[in-house]
Design a protein around this motif. Structure first.
Motif, PDB file in Angstrom:
ATOM      1  N   SER A  38       0.847  -1.191   0.000  1.00  0.00           N
ATOM      2  CA  SER A  38       0.000   0.000   0.000  1.00  0.00           C
ATOM      3  C   SER A  38       0.885   1.244   0.000  1.00  0.00           C
ATOM      4  O   SER A  38       2.042   1.186   0.412  1.00  0.00           O
ATOM      5  N   VAL A  39       0.322   2.352  -0.462  1.00  0.00           N
ATOM      6  CA  VAL A  39       1.061   3.609  -0.450  1.00  0.00           C
ATOM      7  C   VAL A  39       0.275   4.627   0.367  1.00  0.00           C
ATOM      8  O   VAL A  39      -0.946   4.751   0.215  1.00  0.00           O
ATOM      9  N   TYR A  40       0.985   5.332   1.232  1.00  0.00           N
ATOM     10  CA  TYR A  40       0.345   6.306   2.113  1.00  0.00           C
ATOM     11  C   TYR A  40       0.880   7.704   1.862  1.00  0.00           C
ATOM     12  O   TYR A  40       2.060   7.883   1.542  1.00  0.00           O
ATOM     13  N   PHE A  41       0.034   8.675   2.041  1.00  0.00           N
ATOM     14  CA  PHE A  41       0.456  10.067   2.009  1.00  0.00           C
ATOM     15  C   PHE A  41       0.906  10.445   3.413  1.00  0.00           C
ATOM     16  O   PHE A  41       0.195  10.179   4.387  1.00  0.00           O
ATOM     17  N   GLU A  42       2.082  11.063   3.489  1.00  0.00           N
ATOM     18  CA  GLU A  42       2.634  11.407   4.797  1.00  0.00           C
ATOM     19  C   GLU A  42       2.274  12.855   5.125  1.00  0.00           C
ATOM     20  O   GLU A  42       2.878  13.806   4.616  1.00  0.00           O
ATOM     21  N   VAL A  43       1.308  12.986   5.988  1.00  0.00           N
ATOM     22  CA  VAL A  43       0.731  14.299   6.266  1.00  0.00           C
ATOM     23  C   VAL A  43       1.771  15.272   6.826  1.00  0.00           C
ATOM     24  O   VAL A  43       1.764  16.466   6.515  1.00  0.00           O
ATOM     25  N   ALA A  44       2.714  14.756   7.596  1.00  0.00           N
ATOM     26  CA  ALA A  44       3.716  15.630   8.222  1.00  0.00           C
ATOM     27  C   ALA A  44       4.553  16.379   7.190  1.00  0.00           C
ATOM     28  O   ALA A  44       5.133  17.430   7.484  1.00  0.00           O
ATOM     29  N   LYS A  45       4.594  15.849   5.962  1.00  0.00           N
ATOM     30  CA  LYS A  45       5.390  16.490   4.920  1.00  0.00           C
ATOM     31  C   LYS A  45       4.683  17.679   4.280  1.00  0.00           C
ATOM     32  O   LYS A  45       5.252  18.373   3.449  1.00  0.00           O
ATOM     33  N   PHE A  46       3.420  17.864   4.626  1.00  0.00           N
ATOM     34  CA  PHE A  46       2.647  18.943   3.996  1.00  0.00           C
ATOM     35  C   PHE A  46       2.271  19.956   5.077  1.00  0.00           C
ATOM     36  O   PHE A  46       1.274  19.785   5.788  1.00  0.00           O
ATOM     37  N   PRO A  47       3.089  21.014   5.224  1.00  0.00           N
ATOM     38  CA  PRO A  47       2.978  21.894   6.394  1.00  0.00           C
ATOM     39  C   PRO A  47       1.620  22.595   6.524  1.00  0.00           C
ATOM     40  O   PRO A  47       1.187  22.868   7.641  1.00  0.00           O
ATOM     41  N   THR A  48       0.961  22.879   5.410  1.00  0.00           N
ATOM     42  CA  THR A  48      -0.300  23.626   5.542  1.00  0.00           C
ATOM     43  C   THR A  48      -1.494  22.694   5.713  1.00  0.00           C
ATOM     44  O   THR A  48      -2.643  23.125   5.594  1.00  0.00           O
ATOM     45  N   TYR A  49      -1.203  21.414   6.006  1.00  0.00           N
ATOM     46  CA  TYR A  49      -2.319  20.475   6.218  1.00  0.00           C
ATOM     47  C   TYR A  49      -3.241  21.016   7.312  1.00  0.00           C
ATOM     48  O   TYR A  49      -2.787  21.413   8.384  1.00  0.00           O
ATOM     49  N   GLY A  50      -4.547  21.031   7.022  1.00  0.00           N
ATOM     50  CA  GLY A  50      -5.501  21.541   8.006  1.00  0.00           C
ATOM     51  C   GLY A  50      -6.017  22.926   7.689  1.00  0.00           C
ATOM     52  O   GLY A  50      -6.915  23.434   8.357  1.00  0.00           O
ATOM     53  N   SER A  51      -5.469  23.539   6.644  1.00  0.00           N
ATOM     54  CA  SER A  51      -5.857  24.925   6.385  1.00  0.00           C
ATOM     55  C   SER A  51      -7.297  25.038   5.893  1.00  0.00           C
ATOM     56  O   SER A  51      -7.957  26.054   6.116  1.00  0.00           O
ATOM     57  N   LEU A  52      -7.778  24.001   5.240  1.00  0.00           N
ATOM     58  CA  LEU A  52      -9.163  24.073   4.757  1.00  0.00           C
ATOM     59  C   LEU A  52     -10.145  23.928   5.912  1.00  0.00           C
ATOM     60  O   LEU A  52     -11.098  24.692   6.039  1.00  0.00           O
ATOM     61  N   SER A  53      -9.914  22.957   6.770  1.00  0.00           N
ATOM     62  CA  SER A  53     -10.888  22.637   7.812  1.00  0.00           C
ATOM     63  C   SER A  53     -10.611  23.375   9.112  1.00  0.00           C
ATOM     64  O   SER A  53     -11.436  23.358  10.018  1.00  0.00           O
ATOM     65  N   GLY A  54      -9.454  24.001   9.218  1.00  0.00           N
ATOM     66  CA  GLY A  54      -9.112  24.673  10.469  1.00  0.00           C
ATOM     67  C   GLY A  54      -8.578  23.717  11.517  1.00  0.00           C
ATOM     68  O   GLY A  54      -8.339  24.098  12.659  1.00  0.00           O
ATOM     69  N   GLN A  55      -8.393  22.467  11.132  1.00  0.00           N
ATOM     70  CA  GLN A  55      -7.878  21.484  12.094  1.00  0.00           C
ATOM     71  C   GLN A  55      -6.382  21.651  12.274  1.00  0.00           C
ATOM     72  O   GLN A  55      -5.670  21.947  11.322  1.00  0.00           O
ATOM     73  N   ARG A  56      -5.931  21.409  13.482  1.00  0.00           N
ATOM     74  CA  ARG A  56      -4.484  21.325  13.710  1.00  0.00           C
ATOM     75  C   ARG A  56      -4.138  19.860  13.927  1.00  0.00           C
ATOM     76  O   ARG A  56      -4.846  19.151  14.640  1.00  0.00           O
ATOM     77  N   ARG A  57      -3.045  19.464  13.283  1.00  0.00           N
ATOM     78  CA  ARG A  57      -2.666  18.058  13.289  1.00  0.00           C
ATOM     79  C   ARG A  57      -2.573  17.509  14.716  1.00  0.00           C
ATOM     80  O   ARG A  57      -3.059  16.432  15.026  1.00  0.00           O
ATOM     81  N   GLU A  58      -1.981  18.322  15.582  1.00  0.00           N
ATOM     82  CA  GLU A  58      -1.726  17.834  16.942  1.00  0.00           C
ATOM     83  C   GLU A  58      -3.005  17.772  17.787  1.00  0.00           C
ATOM     84  O   GLU A  58      -3.029  17.139  18.840  1.00  0.00           O
ATOM     85  N   GLU A  59      -4.075  18.412  17.279  1.00  0.00           N
ATOM     86  CA  GLU A  59      -5.322  18.394  18.048  1.00  0.00           C
ATOM     87  C   GLU A  59      -6.261  17.277  17.601  1.00  0.00           C
ATOM     88  O   GLU A  59      -7.305  17.076  18.184  1.00  0.00           O
ATOM     89  N   LEU A  60      -5.902  16.600  16.544  1.00  0.00           N
ATOM     90  CA  LEU A  60      -6.771  15.526  16.073  1.00  0.00           C
ATOM     91  C   LEU A  60      -6.804  14.416  17.107  1.00  0.00           C
ATOM     92  O   LEU A  60      -5.881  14.243  17.892  1.00  0.00           O
ATOM     93  N   ARG A  61      -7.856  13.698  17.061  1.00  0.00           N
ATOM     94  CA  ARG A  61      -7.998  12.590  17.994  1.00  0.00           C
ATOM     95  C   ARG A  61      -7.979  11.305  17.193  1.00  0.00           C
ATOM     96  O   ARG A  61      -9.010  10.821  16.761  1.00  0.00           O
ATOM     97  N   PRO A  62      -6.796  10.791  16.981  1.00  0.00           N
ATOM     98  CA  PRO A  62      -6.701   9.622  16.101  1.00  0.00           C
ATOM     99  C   PRO A  62      -7.491   8.460  16.683  1.00  0.00           C
ATOM    100  O   PRO A  62      -7.486   8.246  17.888  1.00  0.00           O
ATOM    101  N   GLY A  63      -8.148   7.758  15.773  1.00  0.00           N
ATOM    102  CA  GLY A  63      -8.882   6.592  16.223  1.00  0.00           C
ATOM    103  C   GLY A  63     -10.182   6.919  16.921  1.00  0.00           C
ATOM    104  O   GLY A  63     -10.765   6.070  17.568  1.00  0.00           O
TER     105      GLY A  63
END
Length: 479
Positions: free
Chosen positions: A143-168
């Motif tokens: 399988s191939v995965y996109f590595e979110v950490a490599k995309f610094p502006t991730y979250g700009s559309l939804s206003g989410q911050r990566r560190e605030e997500l609740r995985p799982g």
RNA sequence: GCCGAGGUGGCAGAAUGGUUAAUGCGACGGACUGCAGAUCCGUUUCCUGGGGGUUCGAUUCCCUCCCUCGGCUCCA
């Protein structure tokens, strides 16, 4: 081209709409996954974006409206396995049913419904680019995965911050990922399921990348308008932004993002997984398409809308009949006499009011598609027409003026599209003859005969109504 | 917990820094009709989640709290 404003959910403000290459407007809306019948929640979104496309065309833009078909995903495969079906055949069948429902609903503005599986080469190309640029990685199983950490502006559309997500929070964590927020763009094949060869082993596309591969091909690296339900903002649309922008280096992916509010049933989101669903076709069978369109458009598109199966459409049907009544009367007179029919002219004042109203309707809609306000104004016009009393005395030209606002509603809102089935078929030859006989009977006071004719028609589902402009008839659709 | 959208009459739901807060449903009254139905007209003055603040004036702008819904890697 008329200037208009849209609320852009990316910037969270209402902005003037400016296409990249006017008058073209590249427009992309996420369609449904065809693994079971569409419900009235899906239809809300589709009707809304149908109105957007209709308005764009009226205002001189040339929208190219693409709605994708996710014809292969986990749900399609699971459903097909249940019934022993081929997944792609199942999706194809469900999609055709969906198209038929859209046709009934008057949703005809979509230019292209691409199947995700027809874009596997584009998907593979994008996966390759993402790996080459270091945004994606292959896991041991292929399988191939996109590595979110490599995309610094991730979250700009939804206003989410990566560190605030609740995985799982809702789904199981996947041990093959480097980080919980990474998402799959190429799924290693499972034996017995559809798969394609790839440099990383046999597999099939992940959900998010289907859209960016398709839009890249069909609409370019950057396009004007992306729509969908609010439930898609995160993660789906966020993932699209990350994939496309990191693959192409072009940002933003879409200049305007529009998200429609959800339809709620008993206070919660209507969804197939929850099982609280009102199936679109069943609702169309019971109430017909117009009350449903009116019900949707009677609300601002961003608000949540509560669907009460016992009441919502009963009310909407009443409301629709009241709205359509003056339009029907005018249309019938025009049908009978044609545009050349002789008669009195309406006053210039009334004619000007009709023209002003049409302009006002466009203005209202140009403010972030305020369909509710336009409808309120149409009710006002119905009262104005009502004040004129019997319409039968007016000329064809005058009647056409009076019809102007309703013509707008047909064109833009898709309301009052005259439905031939209501007064059509072989009955359209016979009923007028019978009604003429009935009129003669009434004139000579033979009400027993008149009622006999009316009852006989009623027994065949034809409703006869006497009014100021003569006798009208239609098939009784009230169920 | 974080992100987002909402909270307005009996119900559904708009809008605006300012006379009677749109529109529809429902209800009530009337007109029209041979009857029925439909339609039309009129009425429905008591409705802006709580608390602060800005203002001559707040439903609208600001702060805060409460509640509902959606999302947090399946979803229109």
């Amino acid at each position: 081209m008329r200037r208009f404003h849209v609320y852009d959910s990316r910037t969270r403000e209402t902005r003037v709409f400016a296409p990249i290459t006017p008058p073209r407007v590249g427009m992309y809306v996420c369609g449904m996954t065809p693994y079971s019948a569409a419900h009235v929640g899906h239809a809300r979104t589709m009707v809304f974006f149908d109105v957007v496309a209709r308005a764009l065309r009226r205002w001189g833009y040339r929208p190219f409206y693409v709605q994708n078909v996710t014809n292969l995903d986990d749900k399609v495969i699971a459903r097909a396995a249940d019934s022993g079906d081929d997944p792609l055949a199942l999706a194809d069948r469900q999609f055709r049913d969906y198209l038929a429902s859209m046709e009934r609903l008057g949703v005809r503005s979509v230019n292209l419904y691409p199947y995700a599986t027809d874009y596997v080469p584009e998907i593979l190309a994008q996966v390759r680019v993402l790996i080459e640029k270091g945004f994606a990685y292959r896991s041991d199983d292929g399988s191939v995965y996109f590595e979110v950490a490599k995309f610094p502006t991730y979250g700009s559309l939804s206003g989410q911050r990566r560190e605030e997500l609740r995985p799982g929070a809702r789904l199981e964590l996947d041990p093959r990922k480097r980080a919980p927020e990474d998402f799959v763009i190429w799924k290693a094949a499972t034996p017995g399921e559809p798969s394609w060869e790839s440099p990383w082993g046999p597999g099939r596309p992940g959900w998010h990348i289907e859209d960016t591969a398709m839009t890249g091909r069909l609409l370019g690296d950057r396009y004007d308008l992306h729509g969908g339900g609010v439930d898609l903002i995160f993660p789906h649309h966020e993932a699209e932004v990350a994939l496309a922008e990191s693959a192409t280096g072009v940002a933003p992916l879409a200049n305007y993002w529009m998200h429609g509010g959800l339809l709620l049933l008993e206070g919660t989101k209507m969804s197939k997984s929850l099982g609280n669903v009102a199936v679109l076709d069943a609702v169309l069978d019971e109430y017909g398409p117009m009350p449903l369109r009116l019900y949707y458009l009677n609300v601002s598109y961003r608000s949540p809308l509560e669907f009460d199966p016992a009441r919502s459409l009963v009310e909407a049907r009443e409301a629709y009949d009241r709205l359509a009544q003056p339009a029907q009367r005018i249309a019938e007179l025009l049908e009978r006499g044609g545009a050349d029919r002789e008669g009195e002219e309406i006053s210039e004042g009334v004619e000007a009011e009709a023209d002003d109203l049409v302009e006002r309707l466009d203005t209202l809609l140009a403010d972030d598609f305020a369909t509710r306000e336009a409808i309120a104004a149409l009710y006002g016009w119905g009262r104005r027409v009502g004040e004129l009393g019997s319409l039968a005395r007016y000329s064809g030209a005058s009647l056409e003026s009076l019809y102007g606002p309703y013509e707008w509603a047909e064109e833009v809102l898709g309301l009052f599209v005259r439905d031939a089935s209501r007064t059509g078929g072989a009955w359209s030859e016979i009923v007028p003859v019978l009604l003429e006989a009935r009129a003669r009977a009434r004139a000579r006071g033979d009400f027993a005969e008149a009622d006999r004719i009316r009852d006989a028609l009623a027994a065949r589902g034809i409703r006869v109504q006497d009014g100021a402009d003569g006798t009208r008839w239609e098939f009784d659709t009230s169920g």
